[in-house]
Design an enzyme around this catalytic site. Structure first.
Site, PDB file in Angstrom:
ATOM      1  N   LEU A 169      98.119 -16.724  17.616  1.00 43.39           N
ATOM      2  CA  LEU A 169      97.204 -15.940  18.432  1.00 43.39           C
ATOM      3  C   LEU A 169      98.014 -15.391  19.595  1.00 43.39           C
ATOM      4  O   LEU A 169      98.931 -16.056  20.091  1.00 43.39           O
ATOM      5  CB  LEU A 169      96.060 -16.807  18.973  1.00 43.39           C
ATOM      6  N   ASP A 170      97.661 -14.197  20.054  1.00 44.90           N
ATOM      7  CA  ASP A 170      98.338 -13.642  21.221  1.00 44.90           C
ATOM      8  C   ASP A 170      98.122 -14.547  22.428  1.00 44.90           C
ATOM      9  O   ASP A 170      97.148 -15.301  22.496  1.00 44.90           O
ATOM     10  CB  ASP A 170      97.798 -12.245  21.541  1.00 44.90           C
ATOM     11  N   LYS A 171      99.003 -14.446  23.395  1.00 47.34           N
ATOM     12  CA  LYS A 171      98.934 -15.278  24.597  1.00 47.34           C
ATOM     13  C   LYS A 171      97.547 -15.258  25.235  1.00 47.34           C
ATOM     14  O   LYS A 171      96.992 -16.305  25.572  1.00 47.34           O
ATOM     15  CB  LYS A 171      99.978 -14.795  25.611  1.00 47.34           C
ATOM     16  N   THR A 173      94.667 -14.347  23.946  1.00 48.39           N
ATOM     17  CA  THR A 173      93.532 -14.550  23.042  1.00 48.39           C
ATOM     18  C   THR A 173      93.240 -16.036  22.955  1.00 48.39           C
ATOM     19  O   THR A 173      94.142 -16.843  22.756  1.00 48.39           O
ATOM     20  CB  THR A 173      93.848 -13.996  21.633  1.00 48.39           C
ATOM     21  N   ARG A 269      93.245  -5.547  17.998  1.00 46.54           N
ATOM     22  CA  ARG A 269      93.486  -4.728  19.177  1.00 46.54           C
ATOM     23  C   ARG A 269      93.881  -3.307  18.785  1.00 46.54           C
ATOM     24  O   ARG A 269      93.382  -2.319  19.351  1.00 46.54           O
ATOM     25  CB  ARG A 269      94.576  -5.364  20.043  1.00 46.54           C
TER      26      ARG A 269
END
Length: 335
Positions: A169-171, A173, A269
């Site tokens: 997961l992105d930082k 998120t 995104r």
């Protein structure tokens, strides 16, 4: 038979005839301080660049890293710090080098961290990742990552690829991730993800009021040729598909449920931004901060897959953290 696991909201997070052989170890073995080496410049290196002399003292490090040490003030010539790698040295001068480790060498170390563990057995664990936590060490984030926490959590992680991390997961998120604890589990989970047998659902808040009740975005994604930190919809990219369901719209915002069919970097995104609906507070893709959100409005709320050894169908859900939940409620209640 499917087993369901639900968790409540998390608290928000508070974000390269032997000069080297003549070198002396200035620090005692076992010291917690960086190692220091000290040596005199030999005749063979008279007039050479400082960085060349330092490479001769510490050849196990890359020249680029040693140049970085020079620039950061970790090299002294005749007792004075010298920060210019091209500075010429003279025979007989005494050089001291403080060998600060590379960030990479310090990254893959155990760090006891407060992990929100939703489920755990001998094969796997499911984590509710907090917004602001980086999953894997990288430039700018060499510590405090999920990987560091996993290495501290169980001894077997050190023997696994990426400490068992099979997806990211992105930082910024928040939400659910599955992590393997054995090689068997890691292999099975990676195969399941590749076969699209791991189902992931997200909640998102986007700018603009989406007109369609349901929307399938089937558009390939690749690295943006104009920016290394962005992805983009590109004909040359890898296939990517996202299903989007409109939950509520109000005041120029949309509350959405997104289901991934693929797992490309930044997929939700990029897909939403490509349709004119960038996520709230996602500055990388054109989303301004709003509704009290200071990080991209994306939460991994549901995760479903089969247990890698037992075959049991598992289902996990996690409520959004407070910042996201408050923003979601504002859109939903005003719709």
């Amino acid at each position: 038979m499917s087993t369901d696991y639900r968790v409540g909201p998390q608290a928000d997070p508070a974000a390269d005839a032997d000069f080297a052989g003549d070198a002396e170890l200035a620090d005692a073995p076992g010291s917690d301080e960086p190692e220091k080496r000290e040596a005199e410049v030999p005749r063979a290196l008279h007039g050479a660049r400082l960085d060349k002399a330092v490479v001769a003292m510490a050849g196990e490090f890359s020249r680029s890293h040693l140049q970085t040490l020079i620039e950061a003030g970790h090299v002294w010539v005749e007792g004075r710090a010298v920060t210019t790698a091209s500075r010429k040295v003279q025979a007989g001068q005494r050089i001291v080098v403080e060998l600060v480790p590379t960030p990479e060498s310090r990254a893959f170390v155990p760090e006891p961290l407060a992990l929100s563990i939703v489920y755990e057995d001998e094969q796997l664990m499911v984590v509710n990742k907090a917004a602001g936590m980086v999953v894997h060490p990288a430039a700018g984030n060499w510590s405090g990552t999920l990987l560091n926490g996993l290495l501290a959590h169980h001894a077997g992680a050190a023997a696994l690829p990426r400490a068992g991390i099979v997806h990211r997961l992105d930082k910024d998120t928040s939400g659910l991730m599955v992590v393997g604890k054995t090689l068997q589990a890691v292999t099975a989970l990676v195969r399941a993800i590749a076969a699209r047998e791991v189902h992931r659902q997200y909640l998102a808040i986007a700018h603009g009021e989406m007109r369609e009740a349901r929307l399938r975005i089937d558009a390939p994604i690749g690295r943006d040729p104009q920016s290394r930190i962005r992805m983009a919809v590109l004909a040359s990219g890898k296939p990517a598909m996202t299903d989007v369901e409109r939950i509520a719209v109000a005041g120029g915002f949309s509350a959405l449920r997104c289901t991934l069919h693929t797992g490309r970097t930044h997929q939700i995104r990029v897909h939403l931004a490509s349709r004119g609906h960038p996520l709230v507070a996602d500055a990388v893709y054109g989303g301004a901060a709003a509704l009290g959100m200071q990080r991209q409005a994306l939460h991994a709320t549901k995760l479903e897959f089969s247990h890698p050894t037992r075959g049991e169908a598992l289902s996990f859900s996690a409520e959004a953290p407070a910042d996201f939940a408050a923003a979601w409620a504002r859109v939903h209640e005003a719709s």
